[in-house]
Write a protein that holds these residues in place. Sequence first.
Motif, PDB file in Angstrom:
ATOM      1  N   SER A   2       0.834  -1.157  -0.010  1.00 36.33           N
ATOM      2  CA  SER A   2       0.067  -0.136  -0.180  1.00 36.33           C
ATOM      3  C   SER A   2       0.883   1.104   0.149  1.00 36.33           C
ATOM      4  CB  SER A   2      -0.719   0.065   1.128  1.00 36.33           C
ATOM      5  OG  SER A   2      -1.758  -1.112   1.052  1.00 36.33           O
ATOM      6  N   PHE A   3       1.927   1.278   0.872  1.00 33.75           N
ATOM      7  CA  PHE A   3       2.777   2.304   0.763  1.00 33.75           C
ATOM      8  C   PHE A   3       3.555   2.569  -0.354  1.00 33.75           C
ATOM      9  CE2 PHE A   3       6.981   4.325   2.153  1.00 33.75           C
ATOM     10  CZ  PHE A   3       6.398   5.529   2.724  1.00 33.75           C
ATOM     11  N   ALA A   4       4.109   1.476  -1.025  1.00 33.88           N
ATOM     12  CA  ALA A   4       4.473   1.520  -2.325  1.00 33.88           C
ATOM     13  C   ALA A   4       3.754   2.211  -3.486  1.00 33.88           C
ATOM     14  CB  ALA A   4       5.076   0.263  -2.911  1.00 33.88           C
ATOM     15  N   ALA A   5       2.460   1.822  -3.314  1.00 34.03           N
ATOM     16  CA  ALA A   5       1.345   2.136  -4.403  1.00 34.03           C
ATOM     17  C   ALA A   5       1.233   3.661  -4.189  1.00 34.03           C
ATOM     18  CB  ALA A   5      -0.097   1.448  -4.245  1.00 34.03           C
ATOM     19  N   LEU A   6       1.264   4.060  -2.866  1.00 31.94           N
ATOM     20  CA  LEU A   6       1.053   5.496  -2.458  1.00 31.94           C
ATOM     21  C   LEU A   6       2.429   6.497  -3.174  1.00 31.94           C
ATOM     22  CD1 LEU A   6      -0.506   7.737  -0.330  1.00 31.94           C
ATOM     23  CD2 LEU A   6       1.565   7.370   0.820  1.00 31.94           C
ATOM     24  N   LEU A   7       3.442   5.890  -2.892  1.00 29.78           N
ATOM     25  CA  LEU A   7       4.618   6.693  -3.246  1.00 29.78           C
ATOM     26  C   LEU A   7       4.618   6.401  -4.949  1.00 29.78           C
ATOM     27  CD1 LEU A   7       7.192   5.196  -1.010  1.00 29.78           C
ATOM     28  CD2 LEU A   7       5.991   7.524  -1.071  1.00 29.78           C
ATOM     29  N   GLU A   8       3.862   5.765  -5.555  1.00 30.02           N
ATOM     30  CA  GLU A   8       3.820   5.690  -7.088  1.00 30.02           C
ATOM     31  C   GLU A   8       2.712   6.886  -7.565  1.00 30.02           C
ATOM     32  OE1 GLU A   8       5.495   4.303  -9.632  1.00 30.02           O
ATOM     33  OE2 GLU A   8       6.933   3.955  -7.917  1.00 30.02           O
ATOM     34  N   ARG A   9       1.980   7.429  -6.692  1.00 30.62           N
ATOM     35  CA  ARG A   9       0.920   8.520  -7.291  1.00 30.62           C
ATOM     36  C   ARG A   9       1.729   9.625  -7.678  1.00 30.62           C
ATOM     37  NH1 ARG A   9      -4.065   8.436  -3.028  1.00 30.62           N
ATOM     38  NH2 ARG A   9      -4.414  10.258  -4.436  1.00 30.62           N
ATOM     39  N   PRO A  10       1.364  10.226  -9.027  1.00 33.74           N
ATOM     40  CA  PRO A  10       1.980  11.459  -9.364  1.00 33.74           C
ATOM     41  C   PRO A  10       2.497  12.446  -8.292  1.00 33.74           C
ATOM     42  CG  PRO A  10       0.043  10.599 -10.572  1.00 33.74           C
ATOM     43  CD  PRO A  10      -0.114   9.766  -9.539  1.00 33.74           C
ATOM     44  N   GLU A  11       1.391  12.899  -7.280  1.00 33.41           N
ATOM     45  CA  GLU A  11       1.810  13.905  -6.359  1.00 33.41           C
ATOM     46  C   GLU A  11       2.658  13.573  -5.445  1.00 33.41           C
ATOM     47  OE1 GLU A  11      -1.359  12.075  -7.031  1.00 33.41           O
ATOM     48  OE2 GLU A  11      -2.581  12.536  -5.478  1.00 33.41           O
ATOM     49  N   ALA A  12       2.724  12.379  -5.013  1.00 35.57           N
ATOM     50  CA  ALA A  12       3.759  11.998  -4.280  1.00 35.57           C
ATOM     51  C   ALA A  12       5.053  12.107  -4.906  1.00 35.57           C
ATOM     52  CB  ALA A  12       3.578  10.524  -3.631  1.00 35.57           C
ATOM     53  N   LYS A  13       5.365  11.457  -6.219  1.00 39.95           N
ATOM     54  CA  LYS A  13       6.378  11.659  -6.977  1.00 39.95           C
ATOM     55  C   LYS A  13       6.821  12.982  -7.134  1.00 39.95           C
ATOM     56  CE  LYS A  13       6.443   7.355  -9.894  1.00 39.95           C
ATOM     57  NZ  LYS A  13       6.231   6.746 -11.135  1.00 39.95           N
ATOM     58  N   ALA A  14       6.137  13.947  -7.582  1.00 38.60           N
ATOM     59  CA  ALA A  14       6.407  15.374  -7.676  1.00 38.60           C
ATOM     60  C   ALA A  14       6.937  15.779  -6.640  1.00 38.60           C
ATOM     61  CB  ALA A  14       5.160  16.280  -8.219  1.00 38.60           C
ATOM     62  N   ALA A  15       6.400  15.537  -5.501  1.00 43.64           N
ATOM     63  CA  ALA A  15       6.697  16.267  -4.001  1.00 43.64           C
ATOM     64  C   ALA A  15       8.075  15.815  -3.739  1.00 43.64           C
ATOM     65  CB  ALA A  15       5.896  15.770  -3.076  1.00 43.64           C
TER      66      ALA A  15
END
Length: 105
Positions: free
Chosen positions: A92-105
């Motif tokens: 779940s954490f890995a999927a969250l980090l793959e979200r575009p907003e997390a990547k851009a941050a």
Amino acid sequence: MADSARRTGRPRSAAADRAILDATRSALVELGWSGLTMGDVAMRAGVAKTTLYRRWTNKSEMVVDAVAVLFDELELPDRGSLRADVEGVVLSFAALLERPEAKAA
């Protein structure tokens, strides 16, 4: 509560807070870190820039809070064993980090 510890003025709007954090994530995805400005977020959220600066002193703090909200979505699964539960959280954490907003941050 002592009078000096009480907050004066109008209470903050929870709706404005949500709009600002949503606008921050949206702008982050569309514009990236370097393109994101407080002015753009304020315009997208429909608030004044002063509203942002009352809540955050700079862009970094605002982005951290906007992305941190995503962590509230993490679910703690019960898969029947500690190993499977930990695996579920990590996925779940890995999927969250793959979200575009997390990547851009």
